[in-house]
Design an enzyme around this catalytic site. Sequence first.
Site, PDB file in Angstrom:
ATOM      1  N   CYS A 151     -57.312  18.680 -59.377  1.00  0.00           N
ATOM      2  CA  CYS A 151     -57.634  17.827 -58.231  1.00  0.00           C
ATOM      3  C   CYS A 151     -59.105  17.417 -58.221  1.00  0.00           C
ATOM      4  CB  CYS A 151     -57.250  18.514 -56.931  1.00  0.00           C
ATOM      5  SG  CYS A 151     -57.835  20.217 -56.783  1.00  0.00           S
ATOM      6  N   TYR A 152     -60.002  18.385 -58.409  1.00  0.00           N
ATOM      7  CA  TYR A 152     -61.420  18.044 -58.481  1.00  0.00           C
ATOM      8  C   TYR A 152     -61.699  17.096 -59.647  1.00  0.00           C
ATOM      9  CZ  TYR A 152     -63.110  21.633 -55.152  1.00  0.00           C
ATOM     10  OH  TYR A 152     -63.397  22.389 -54.039  1.00  0.00           O
TER      11      TYR A 152
END
Length: 353
Positions: A151-152
């Site tokens: 996600c990051y």
Amino acid sequence: MKIRVGIIGSTGYAGAEIVRLLLQHPEAEIVWYGSRSYVDQNYADVYRNMFELVDAACMNDNMEELSERADVIFTATPQGLCASLINEKILERAKIIDLSADFRLKRVDVYEKWYHRTHEAPGYLPEAVYGLCEINRADIAKARIVANPGCYTTTSILTLYPLVAEGLIDPSSIIIDAKSGTSGAGRSAKLPNLFCEVNESIKPYGVASHRHTPEIEEQLSYAAGMDYQAGESILINFTPHLVPMNRGILATCYASLTEGADAQKIREAYEKYYKEEYFIRFLGKDSFPETRWVEGSNFVDIGYTVDMRTNRVIAAGALDNLVKGAAGQAVQNMNLLFGLPENTGLKLVPVFP
């Protein structure tokens, strides 16, 4: 016939989000709700939002048996499980979309350094495709193993990719300051993630040691034309923070401009790479994203400004960590694998309030 889907790890947050998305996907049918923790329990008893929507019991993580029933297998599992189970027999029957980090990094030494474990299937690293659809869609469509990005990393890479690829920033100057909702830490009980530990607070964690760092560095190194396999790599400072909200990622990225780069060239770079991208909403100069405007959707919102006083660009990206940062991107990858329009089943309007 519909695409037959099996999910291992269907009772984690990302796995449950895959279920939610696929239940309204017109071309997919879930045939296996895998879960080590809830075998033989009704899925709708684990997630009551699925009451009268899912009439199936949780099954185990037997990938060999699952591969006989499914066309594609999602593994929303901790690091190491997919690599320990995968083999040629499985890959001859089904495609794999792995949401862990087992196949994201091409260099075994980098994986083992950052994840502190021996890689159990290094022979499959060369063929695994990094599943960032907007960058690698042609290779994804032909893959047997898709490594679904973190996600990051999805937020950070998409925010910076055009600027690195067009040589508008000094890659050695990149700093990424990112914030995440607590669902990014998973569903298992952990003391640092309890309500009283995170509410009314914000904290950095994994400072100079977060596992998504080498993933961002590798993909941006490819954008810069570096030979990553030979040891060439961009080095970044990446600092994640935990904030008391359920969903969302916001990454604010800083970098020094190269000679001749300006706000107009930055705009042109973003438009060159993302103008035709359904899931990337480019906000333009001096307009910045907020997590609330992407929640529940597969969109990434990106905006930027140029600080002429310091000769730096400040670019920010926001997405829902459980959708575009995990399950939505996995479904987008599935669509590519089976020749469907990428946004099939993913035309999700962001939820507000």
